[in-house]
Design a protein around this motif. Structure first.
Motif, PDB file in Angstrom:
ATOM      1  N   ASN A   1       0.913  -1.374   0.040  1.00 31.20           N
ATOM      2  CA  ASN A   1       0.046  -0.115  -0.173  1.00 31.20           C
ATOM      3  C   ASN A   1       0.909   1.263   0.066  1.00 31.20           C
ATOM      4  O   ASN A   1       0.238   2.427   0.187  1.00 31.20           O
ATOM      5  N   VAL A   2       2.053   1.243   0.024  1.00 30.90           N
ATOM      6  CA  VAL A   2       2.858   2.459   0.032  1.00 30.90           C
ATOM      7  C   VAL A   2       2.535   3.455  -1.059  1.00 30.90           C
ATOM      8  O   VAL A   2       2.378   4.487  -0.775  1.00 30.90           O
ATOM      9  N   PHE A   3       2.062   3.037  -2.342  1.00 29.65           N
ATOM     10  CA  PHE A   3       1.724   3.723  -3.234  1.00 29.65           C
ATOM     11  C   PHE A   3       0.100   4.035  -3.483  1.00 29.65           C
ATOM     12  O   PHE A   3      -0.184   4.823  -4.455  1.00 29.65           O
ATOM     13  N   LEU A   4      -0.667   3.301  -2.504  1.00 27.15           N
ATOM     14  CA  LEU A   4      -1.928   3.399  -2.563  1.00 27.15           C
ATOM     15  C   LEU A   4      -2.593   4.164  -1.575  1.00 27.15           C
ATOM     16  O   LEU A   4      -3.512   4.599  -1.539  1.00 27.15           O
ATOM     17  N   TRP A   5      -1.711   4.358  -0.513  1.00 30.42           N
ATOM     18  CA  TRP A   5      -2.195   4.911   0.677  1.00 30.42           C
ATOM     19  C   TRP A   5      -2.624   6.468   0.520  1.00 30.42           C
ATOM     20  O   TRP A   5      -3.825   7.050   0.760  1.00 30.42           O
ATOM     21  N   SER A   6      -1.599   7.120  -0.055  1.00 28.11           N
ATOM     22  CA  SER A   6      -1.779   8.643  -0.112  1.00 28.11           C
ATOM     23  C   SER A   6      -2.460   9.095  -1.574  1.00 28.11           C
ATOM     24  O   SER A   6      -2.670   8.267  -2.212  1.00 28.11           O
TER      25      SER A   6
ATOM     26  N   VAL B   1       5.712  -2.977  -3.367  1.00 28.24           N
ATOM     27  CA  VAL B   1       5.907  -1.520  -3.573  1.00 28.24           C
ATOM     28  C   VAL B   1       5.675  -1.189  -4.879  1.00 28.24           C
ATOM     29  O   VAL B   1       4.886  -0.146  -5.293  1.00 28.24           O
TER      30      VAL B   1
ATOM     31  N   GLY C   1       2.223  -1.639  -6.574  1.00 24.87           N
ATOM     32  CA  GLY C   1       1.346  -0.662  -5.943  1.00 24.87           C
ATOM     33  C   GLY C   1       1.177   0.336  -6.803  1.00 24.87           C
ATOM     34  O   GLY C   1       0.251   0.961  -7.218  1.00 24.87           O
ATOM     35  N   ALA C   2       2.539   0.842  -7.230  1.00 24.40           N
ATOM     36  CA  ALA C   2       2.567   2.192  -8.172  1.00 24.40           C
ATOM     37  C   ALA C   2       1.783   1.877  -9.492  1.00 24.40           C
ATOM     38  O   ALA C   2       1.214   2.644 -10.039  1.00 24.40           O
TER      39      ALA C   2
ATOM     40  N   ARG D   1      -1.867   1.818  -9.210  1.00 23.45           N
ATOM     41  CA  ARG D   1      -2.718   3.097  -8.909  1.00 23.45           C
ATOM     42  C   ARG D   1      -3.499   3.518  -9.707  1.00 23.45           C
ATOM     43  O   ARG D   1      -4.583   4.006  -9.351  1.00 23.45           O
TER      44      ARG D   1
ATOM     45  N   ARG E   1     -10.353   5.311   0.308  1.00 25.02           N
ATOM     46  CA  ARG E   1      -9.100   4.814   1.054  1.00 25.02           C
ATOM     47  C   ARG E   1      -9.523   3.333   1.699  1.00 25.02           C
ATOM     48  O   ARG E   1      -8.663   2.455   1.408  1.00 25.02           O
TER      49      ARG E   1
ATOM     50  N   ARG F   1      -9.343   0.672  -1.046  1.00 21.28           N
ATOM     51  CA  ARG F   1      -8.156   0.926  -1.781  1.00 21.28           C
ATOM     52  C   ARG F   1      -7.141   0.003  -0.992  1.00 21.28           C
ATOM     53  O   ARG F   1      -6.495  -0.858  -1.457  1.00 21.28           O
ATOM     54  N   VAL F   2      -7.076   0.162   0.348  1.00 17.78           N
ATOM     55  CA  VAL F   2      -6.102  -0.440   1.117  1.00 17.78           C
ATOM     56  C   VAL F   2      -6.344  -2.102   1.241  1.00 17.78           C
ATOM     57  O   VAL F   2      -5.472  -2.742   1.166  1.00 17.78           O
TER      58      VAL F   2
END
Lengths: 114, 244
Positions: free
Chosen positions: A27-32, B89, B92-93, B96, B104, B107-108
């Motif tokens: 979720n590093v890139f999904l949280w914000s 990580v 996730g990008a 997005r 949120r 999403r999480v």
């Protein structure tokens, strides 16, 4: 069952922490709400870290016994790894090499006690 | 906003589930092996169940088993798992643009459930850049399908392996699986360099306390690949200049 482990509660805590690691890393890139951008060298480093971590943990499991490099080829784990490698060359993937490795490992260990 | 209980009837959700279930057999075998490896590493049934339902990341689970068994410090285990998970990580990008519009909470939760295979199939099924309608529902359907297959087979593996004596050493199945995973990641020369440096460093630095050899090896491998790419770039620009 857990005689080899330093305590049930400690291990449970480790595992819960590992769950948090999964949650955070995915979720590093999904949280914000805002879009994050990573500099390119950092991205390259991130790409290589998983492979490095897996090899770093696997290599000693195969090549070391009690903290020393194995000095004999008559070792069930070493020969199983050789078999798994050969199987991977023939059929890439995880399952076939695993089965090939176990086919070598289990008889050597159970019947010959290597 | 879509109600969660309407999801099972949604066409995109169903298609996502179906697309992922095509990979069911491979996923099932992999879940079974991970279940067996957890129990056979000495975790026992209870802790293995806790692990499968919280960690839900096969490679990281396998990687942590030898570290847990050897009593490595907690932070070393977590740091190692994070390194194995660093690919998520980056994944996730990539998710997005397609699921970033969800609130949120959703999403999480969805982010937590999306693993390697989901992204791989997503990129094959949804060609083209940017967001398209139904992508989040597709992702959710696939995530639920993968979760059900993985958890049921993992639990089966945990229970089956509890019948096998630990003396058989079946925990080694986890190491053999990681070998296959590592080979499948050797896609280019940089990856080979990272693997060789990391493996050599982990063995050479094995005498370090606290299982620090793992983190030292990862750092050495990442540094080596960074130096290599920079050197490669410098070579290229030199060649470009001399050919002018």
């Amino acid at each position: 069952m857990s005689a080899t482990l330093p305590g049930w509660a400690w291990t449970a805590l480790v595992i819960l922490g590992l769950g948090a690691v999964t949650l955070v890393s995915r979720n590093v890139f999904l949280w914000s709400r805002r879009e994050l951008r990573l500099p390119e060298p950092l991205q390259r480093a991130l790409q290589m870290a998983p492979l490095a971590a897996i090899v770093a943990i696997t290599a000693p499991e195969i090549f070391l016994a009690h903290g020393h490099v194995i000095e004999t080829w008559r070792d069930a784990r070493l020969l199983a790894a050789v078999a798994a490698t050969a199987a991977y060359a023939w059929r890439p993937g995880v399952l076939i090499p695993l089965l090939a490795g176990l086919a070598v490992y289990l008889p050597l260990r159970l019947a010959w006690g290597w | 906003m879509l109600r969660l209980r309407d999801l099972p009837g949604d066409a995109h959700f169903r298609r996502g589930a179906r697309d992922m279930l095509a990979f069911g057999p491979g996923l099932a075998a992999w879940g079974l092996v991970t279940g067996v490896a957890m129990t056979q590493s000495g975790l026992g049934v209870g802790l293995s169940l806790l692990m499968t339902f919280t960690v839900y990341a096969g490679s990281a689970q396998l990687a942590c088993l030898p570290l847990i068994a050897s009593g490595a410090p907690m932070w070393v285990i977590w740091a190692s798992a994070f390194c194995v998970n660093l690919r998520f990580v980056l994944f996730g990008a990539q998710w997005r643009p397609h699921i970033g519009h969800l609130p949120r909470g959703r999403r999480v939760v969805l982010g937590y459930l999306l693993a390697d295979l989901n992204l791989l199939v997503f990129q094959r099924e949804w060609k083209g850049e940017g967001h398209q309608t139904g992508q989040a529902r597709w992702a959710a359907g696939g995530a639920v399908a993968v979760w059900i297959v993985w958890q049921s087979t993992s639990v089966a593996g945990i229970l089956l392996a509890s019948l096998v004596p630990l003396e058989w050493g079946l925990g080694f199945a986890g190491t053999l699986s990681m070998l296959g995973i590592a080979y499948s990641m050797l896609t280019d020369r940089t990856a080979w360099v990272a693997a060789i440096v990391s493996g050599a460093a982990a063995v050479a630095a094995f005498a370090l306390p606290l299982k620090l050899n793992i983190l030292v090896a990862i750092a050495a491998a990442v540094a080596a690949t960074l130096v290599m790419t920079q050197a490669g770039k410098a070579m290229q620009s030199m060649r470009a200049r001399s050919s002018r």
